[in-house]
Scaffold this active site. Structure first.
Site, mmCIF file in Angstrom:
data_model
loop_
_atom_site.group_PDB
_atom_site.id
_atom_site.type_symbol
_atom_site.label_atom_id
_atom_site.label_comp_id
_atom_site.label_asym_id
_atom_site.label_seq_id
_atom_site.Cartn_x
_atom_site.Cartn_y
_atom_site.Cartn_z
ATOM 1 N N CYS A 77 0.840 -1.209 0.000
ATOM 2 C CA CYS A 77 0.000 0.000 0.000
ATOM 3 C C CYS A 77 0.865 1.245 0.000
ATOM 4 C CB CYS A 77 -0.934 -0.008 1.214
ATOM 5 S SG CYS A 77 -2.004 1.450 1.314
ATOM 6 N N CYS A 89 -0.455 4.058 2.235
ATOM 7 C CA CYS A 89 -0.230 3.814 3.662
ATOM 8 C C CYS A 89 1.216 4.067 4.058
ATOM 9 C CB CYS A 89 -0.590 2.369 4.015
ATOM 10 S SG CYS A 89 -2.214 1.818 3.462
ATOM 11 N N ASP A 90 2.164 3.610 3.233
ATOM 12 C CA ASP A 90 3.555 3.526 3.671
ATOM 13 C C ASP A 90 4.542 4.386 2.886
ATOM 14 O OD1 ASP A 90 2.741 1.635 5.562
ATOM 15 O OD2 ASP A 90 2.983 -0.010 4.138
#
Length: 319
Positions: free
Chosen positions: A134, A137-138
């Site tokens: 992701c 997300c990261d």
């Protein structure tokens, strides 16, 4: 046999939020945990984009707090693996591994979608420690780093383009010389000066240094037949997701990719009293916060349904 007002299947952000709302409404939901209680966030180390945690929070801790909040209001939890459902009758029937059956007036499906992995050495051991599925997300954690994105579809092009906001260079790795991505997405990626290409390369293993940090991806050059090391500080696997809907056996409508179809603007499936929330019905966003929001929607849709349904003595069904 008791009949529940509502059963929630799945304990990611969507399922736990639904449980919180249902429990606060006095509906005492039963929440069935699968083999990975808490969902994908339990494999995430630092979560920095969930509102209310300015310093960030560990994924497992966030899920544990949400679970405790649901329990505080009266939600019941039990471990189990749902192997089948029967939505053709009322009350609805849910079958657990081992043959046990449960009965409920309503069902909320929040079983999520599992990211597909490459299945190579070094991959699973480093999820959350340099390997991710992701970018949204990261990506922030890799500011100023060199990254690899594995995949050849639209998702891979989108992930790579997004990661160029943080990384100094992003290399797209694909096992063929042709991409599956749409022309517009390919053109967008190819016009980005920060994106490099490693086509005709098959991933072999994720490599780490002596400190256990990801240092690159070992690949097989399909043209030369030789193995190569593509050096990078992180690896993003973008080869798609598989919605966890196989156990439904066609009990609700799903699309060609296996995602549950809901009525636009709601969480209602094509079966009355059965609702879906989170990644199991979300083909686009797949974020913890959007999953939680849809869990709230599912609980409210479920409550409205129960308020409007006719009063029925379900004990007659059992006799």
């Amino acid at each position: 046999m008791s009949i529940y007002k509502s059963i929630v299947i799945g304990t990611g952000p969507a399922g736990l939020t639904a449980a919180i709302y249902l429990a606060r409404a006095g509906l005492a939901p039963l929440v069935i945990e699968g083999i990975q209680p808490g969902g994908q966030l339990t494999t995430t180390t630092e979560v920095e984009n969930f509102p209310g945690f300015p310093e960030g929070i560990q994924g497992p801790e966030l899920m544990d707090q949400m679970r405790k909040q649901a329990e505080r209001f009266g939600a019941e939890f039990r471990s189990g693996w749902v192997t089948g459902v029967d939505f053709a009758r009322q009350p609805r029937i849910i079958t657990l591994e081992g043959g046990e059956t449960l009965q409920t007036e309503t069902v909320i499906l929040s079983t999520g979608a599992s990211a597909r992995y490459l299945g190579i050495p070094g991959e699973q051991e480093n999820v959350g420690r340099g390997v991710s599925t992701c970018a949204t997300c990261d990506g922030f954690f890799f500011r100023g780093k060199k990254l690899l994105v594995v995949g050849g579809g639209d998702s891979a092009m989108e992930e790579a383009s997004f990661l160029t906001r943080f990384a100094t260079q992003v290399t797209i790795v694909h096992r063929r010389d042709e991409l599956r991505a749409s022309k517009i997405m390919q053109d967008r990626a190819r016009s980005n000066g920060k994106i490099a290409w490693a086509l005709n390369r098959t991933p072999v293993a994720v490599e780490t240094d002596e400190l256990g940090r990801v240092k690159g991806l070992r690949v097989l050059n399909n043209v030369s037949g030789q193995e190569e090391l593509l050096e990078a500080d992180g690896l993003f696997v973008a080869i798609g997701h598989t919605p966890n809907t196989a156990f439904l056996g066609g009990a609700v409508e799903i699309d060609s990719h296996g995602y549950i179809v809901v009525q636009p603007g709601t969480t209602k499936t094509n079966v009355q009293g059965v609702f879906a929330c989170g990644d199991v019905q979300d083909t686009r966003y797949r974020q913890a916060i959007t999953a939680a929001g849809s869990g709230c929607m599912a609980a409210m849709d479920c409550e409205k349904y129960l308020e409007g349904s006719m009063v029925h003595d379900w004990s007659e069904t059992l006799n």
